[in-house]
Design a protein around this motif. Structure first.
Motif, PDB file in Angstrom:
ATOM      1  N   ALA A  60      -4.757  27.520  96.088  1.00 16.94           N
ATOM      2  CA  ALA A  60      -3.707  26.698  95.476  1.00 16.94           C
ATOM      3  C   ALA A  60      -4.284  25.427  94.862  1.00 16.94           C
ATOM      4  CB  ALA A  60      -2.648  26.346  96.524  1.00 16.94           C
ATOM      5  N   GLU A  61      -5.215  24.787  95.588  1.00 15.60           N
ATOM      6  CA  GLU A  61      -5.842  23.577  95.050  1.00 15.60           C
ATOM      7  C   GLU A  61      -6.626  23.888  93.774  1.00 15.60           C
ATOM      8  OE1 GLU A  61      -8.190  21.990  98.161  1.00 15.60           O
ATOM      9  OE2 GLU A  61      -6.485  21.205  99.327  1.00 15.60           O
ATOM     10  N   ALA A  62      -7.364  25.019  93.831  1.00 19.82           N
ATOM     11  CA  ALA A  62      -8.128  25.385  92.629  1.00 19.82           C
ATOM     12  C   ALA A  62      -7.198  25.696  91.455  1.00 19.82           C
ATOM     13  CB  ALA A  62      -9.014  26.605  92.926  1.00 19.82           C
ATOM     14  N   LEU A  63      -6.101  26.417  91.749  1.00 20.39           N
ATOM     15  CA  LEU A  63      -5.132  26.728  90.689  1.00 20.39           C
ATOM     16  C   LEU A  63      -4.464  25.458  90.172  1.00 20.39           C
ATOM     17  CD1 LEU A  63      -3.631  28.858  89.048  1.00 20.39           C
ATOM     18  CD2 LEU A  63      -1.984  29.056  90.920  1.00 20.39           C
ATOM     19  N   ASP A  64      -4.112  24.568  91.107  1.00 18.65           N
ATOM     20  CA  ASP A  64      -3.484  23.305  90.698  1.00 18.65           C
ATOM     21  C   ASP A  64      -4.441  22.474  89.849  1.00 18.65           C
ATOM     22  OD1 ASP A  64      -1.401  21.381  90.700  1.00 18.65           O
ATOM     23  OD2 ASP A  64      -2.517  20.226  92.177  1.00 18.65           O
ATOM     24  N   THR A 122      -3.725  21.524  86.124  1.00 16.81           N
ATOM     25  CA  THR A 122      -3.751  20.104  85.762  1.00 16.81           C
ATOM     26  C   THR A 122      -4.721  19.858  84.601  1.00 16.81           C
ATOM     27  OG1 THR A 122      -3.240  19.516  88.045  1.00 16.81           O
ATOM     28  CG2 THR A 122      -4.131  17.778  86.627  1.00 16.81           C
ATOM     29  N   ALA A 123      -5.881  20.498  84.689  1.00 13.34           N
ATOM     30  CA  ALA A 123      -6.858  20.337  83.612  1.00 13.34           C
ATOM     31  C   ALA A 123      -6.319  20.909  82.297  1.00 13.34           C
ATOM     32  CB  ALA A 123      -8.163  21.033  83.991  1.00 13.34           C
ATOM     33  N   VAL A 124      -5.663  22.092  82.401  1.00 12.87           N
ATOM     34  CA  VAL A 124      -5.086  22.696  81.184  1.00 12.87           C
ATOM     35  C   VAL A 124      -3.996  21.807  80.613  1.00 12.87           C
ATOM     36  CG1 VAL A 124      -3.754  24.653  80.319  1.00 12.87           C
ATOM     37  CG2 VAL A 124      -5.673  25.040  81.864  1.00 12.87           C
ATOM     38  N   GLN A 125      -3.122  21.299  81.505  1.00 15.21           N
ATOM     39  CA  GLN A 125      -2.039  20.424  81.042  1.00 15.21           C
ATOM     40  C   GLN A 125      -2.601  19.145  80.426  1.00 15.21           C
ATOM     41  OE1 GLN A 125       0.693  19.394  84.117  1.00 15.21           O
ATOM     42  NE2 GLN A 125       2.137  18.382  82.732  1.00 15.21           N
ATOM     43  N   ARG A 126      -3.626  18.583  81.090  1.00 17.66           N
ATOM     44  CA  ARG A 126      -4.231  17.369  80.555  1.00 17.66           C
ATOM     45  C   ARG A 126      -4.848  17.639  79.173  1.00 17.66           C
ATOM     46  NH1 ARG A 126      -7.613  16.738  84.259  1.00 17.66           N
ATOM     47  NH2 ARG A 126      -6.221  15.619  85.682  1.00 17.66           N
ATOM     48  N   ASP A 127      -5.473  18.812  79.067  1.00 18.11           N
ATOM     49  CA  ASP A 127      -6.053  19.163  77.769  1.00 18.11           C
ATOM     50  C   ASP A 127      -4.967  19.329  76.705  1.00 18.11           C
ATOM     51  OD1 ASP A 127      -8.403  20.094  76.144  1.00 18.11           O
ATOM     52  OD2 ASP A 127      -7.225  21.925  76.082  1.00 18.11           O
ATOM     53  N   HIS A 128      -3.868  19.999  77.102  1.00 18.54           N
ATOM     54  CA  HIS A 128      -2.762  20.165  76.149  1.00 18.54           C
ATOM     55  C   HIS A 128      -2.158  18.820  75.769  1.00 18.54           C
ATOM     56  CE1 HIS A 128      -1.975  24.641  77.359  1.00 18.54           C
ATOM     57  NE2 HIS A 128      -3.108  24.462  76.707  1.00 18.54           N
ATOM     58  N   GLU A 129      -1.962  17.947  76.776  1.00 12.86           N
ATOM     59  CA  GLU A 129      -1.412  16.628  76.472  1.00 12.86           C
ATOM     60  C   GLU A 129      -2.330  15.844  75.553  1.00 12.86           C
ATOM     61  OE1 GLU A 129      -0.784  14.778  80.197  1.00 12.86           O
ATOM     62  OE2 GLU A 129       1.035  15.935  80.678  1.00 12.86           O
TER      63      GLU A 129
END
Length: 636
Positions: A206-210, A214-221
């Motif tokens: 779960a931590e790795a997925l989160d 988070t990294a994907v969302q940060r990249d998208h943002e």
């Protein structure tokens, strides 16, 4: 061991097989079928005791020593079971002792076949049968003792073995229970460890997925922010270019408007200066002639009087020539001057405000233009567009006078577009100006700028008043495009459109709403027009368009007075037009003449009644509408 009458088998358990069920002295010869060894010994001891105490029993049968069977271990004999059988004929004693041979011992037999055994306890019967005890010998006692001891040893051994087995069983059970408990604890510990490991593994997943999300969302943002910055930068650049272009266009337009206004003002000032000069010249000449006439002799009075009349006639002719350059009523010119002056002040204030205002106002102006273009001859559409325009006027984030000036300019310019409903626009103007009264003055000033015949006034060409013919035509309202004047046909078409909208505005009546420029102003307009303006191509087109739109309403209100006006038009204005002998006037003359002869003023013009219901017949409550807010008097 076999007695006569029953058989005894000794193998750890005594089995009695009854043959003669009889009782002696209260004791049953045939005992219980399944007696144990201890029970048999106890019964034998009891029997011996009874026989010993009886006088009828011989002494040799009495037991002088206890019945004892030596231990097989101490005597060296085997503990194996033995079988003793007693029959009627012989007694056999068989014992297995390992390697020893079997021996057969003879015993005295006894027979109870001839004895009558009764169930009673009669002593005489017992005495008759006492001889049965004589056959019992010491061997039987020894055998019984040995059997008893062997039985006790077997019982003790069995008890010890059972105790050992029970101890082993309990120990094994405890060990099994302990082992099972340990196995259960181990299994529980293993399950708990597996659960912990699973939980820890799932938590890590779960931590790795989160972290990944988070990294994907940060990249998208980050990408979205970059795109938004790029879009904003492009939009700001486009907006800056558009503003710069708009400012340049506005500057050019203002310069053109200013040039036209200055040319018009110069022409008017030149006309006024010429008129004033002529008036002064006439006055000075009259005064000078009066002084000369008073000093001359009476003989030359008649001659001087004739000369004075001639000079006065010449002066009047010159004054009339100068005054014919500008044709307008003085009251109309004063109203025009006041309205245009107010519009200039508003334009100057709006220009200064645009330079300092942070918000772009072009979006509001575009919205007003779109609302005006959407006006149609429907009651609901007229109400809706009027309401939305008033909302824009009362927006706190938007300067009101900027929007009012834009509205006035857009409405006047809209009337020259094709498929424009002049009556619907007139209703919108009345509804809007009833809530924002100062908008009417700005609207009329735009009318006067666009069309001088809305004043009404007319200008004739004079070389002393105008530098060239182009300046004259610009003073009339001709447009200049690419350095060229528009054609007279195009100018007359625009003039007709302006006058149709002006006539529609004059005749608009809305119940519960005051038209600040209504029929009384229309009556004043037509009176000034016929009293001051000459008959020519321009004035003919203006009058025809005005009558077509406002004649019906003026007739309904003024009736006979309006009929006199129409009579004046027919007798004077049309005759003057015909006297001009201008081929371009024929169509306009026919139109005015057919309007009068067909009495079109008695018929309601097409489009005057709005669709669904006429707005003037719809009851509108007095006072401000919930969506309307009267102007607070603020300019910016």
């Amino acid at each position: 061991m076999i007695f006569k009458g029953f058989q005894i088998t000794i193998m750890g358990v005594i089995k009695l097989e009854p043959r003669c069920p009889q009782r002696i002295d209260g004791m049953a010869i045939d005992p219980e079928p399944n007696w144990k060894f201890d029970s048999l010994l106890s019964e034998l001891n009891s029997l011996e005791t009874k026989l010993s105490s009886s006088t009828n029993v011989p002494a040799p049968f009495a037991k002088s020593w206890p019945r004892y069977i030596s231990n097989g271990k101490s005597s060296g004999k085997s503990c194996k079971p033995f079988i003793m059988r007693v029959s009627e004929d012989e007694i056999y004693d068989t014992e297995s002792e390992g390697e020893e041979d079997r021996s057969l011992v003879a015993a005295t037999r006894f027979n109870c076949d001839a004895i009558y055994l009764s169930d009673s306890d009669d002593e005489s019967t017992f005495k008759d049968q006492s001889f049965l005890m004589d056959e019992v010998r010491i061997v039987e006692g020894a055998l019984c003792e040995l059997a008893h001891e062997h039985h006790l040893e077997d019982k003790e051994e069995i008890r010890n073995k059972i105790s050992a087995l029970e101890t082993d069983l309990r120990s094994g059970s405890e060990k099994s229970t302990s082992a099972l408990t340990q196995v259960e604890k181990y299994r529980e510990a293993r399950n708990e460890m597996d659960r912990k490991l699973d939980t820890q593994y799932q938590r890590k997943i779960a931590e790795a997925l989160d972290n990944h999300l988070t990294a994907v969302q940060r990249d998208h943002e980050l990408r979205s922010q970059i795109e938004e910055r790029k879009i904003r930068s492009d939009a700001a650049y486009e907006e800056a270019k558009r503003r710069e272009k708009a400012l340049q266009e506005e500057k050019i337009r203002q310069e053109k408007s200013k040039a036209e206004s200055e040319a018009r003002l110069r022409a008017e000032e030149a006309i006024r200066a010429a008129l004033e000069a002529e008036r002064r010249a006439v006055k000075e000449t009259a005064e000078r002639q009066a002084i000369e006439t008073s000093t001359r002799v009476a003989a030359r009075a008649a001659q001087e009087e004739d000369a004075g009349r001639q000079m006065n006639a010449n002066s009047a002719k010159k004054s009339q020539s100068a005054s014919n350059v500008l044709w307008a009523a003085e009251s109309a010119l004063n109203l025009e001057q006041a309205r245009i002056q107010k519009l200039k002040e508003v334009d100057e204030g709006n220009q200064a405000l645009r330079l300092t205002y942070n918000k772009d106002l072009s979006s509001y102006e575009k919205l007003i233009g779109r609302l005006i273009r959407q006006i149609s001859g429907s009651t609901e559409v007229v109400r809706e567009k009027s309401r939305e325009i008033i909302k824009i006027f009362n927006d706190r984030h938007c300067p009101q006078f900027v929007m009012v000036a834009a509205f006035a300019k857009l409405v006047v310019s809209r009337c020259t577009s094709p498929n424009t409903d002049a009556f619907a626009c007139g209703h919108v103007i009345v509804l809007v100006t009833s809530q924002v009264p100062h908008a009417m003055d700005l609207l009329l000033a735009e009318f006067h700028r666009a069309c001088i015949y809305s004043v009404p006034k007319h200008i004739t060409y004079s070389e002393s008043a105008f530098e060239c013919e182009e300046a004259y035509y610009q003073a009339l309202g001709y447009r200049v495009s690419d350095g060229k004047l528009e054609s007279t046909k195009d100018y007359l078409t625009r003039l007709e459109s302006y006058m149709e909208l002006y006539g529609a505005l004059i005749q608009t009546e809305v119940q519960g709403v005051q038209n600040t420029h209504g029929l009384k102003d229309g009556w004043a307009w037509i009176a000034r027009f016929l009293n001051t303006l000459p008959a020519n191509r321009y004035t003919a087109v203006a009058l025809s368009a005005f009558l077509k739109m406002a004649g019906f309403a003026l007739f309904r209100k003024y009736k006979s007075q309006f009929m006199k006006v129409l009579s004046n038009i027919s007798n004077n204005f049309l005759q003057e037009l015909k006297a001009c002998e201008d081929p371009g006037l024929n169509a306009t003359i026919l139109e005015i003449q057919s309007y009068l002869e067909d009495k079109r003023f008695l018929k309601e013009p097409v489009g005057r009644a709005l669709q669904n219901s006429l707005l003037s017949t719809v009851s509108i409550p007095e006072g401000p509408d919930p969506d309307y807010h009267r102007s607070s008097g603020r300019y910016y």
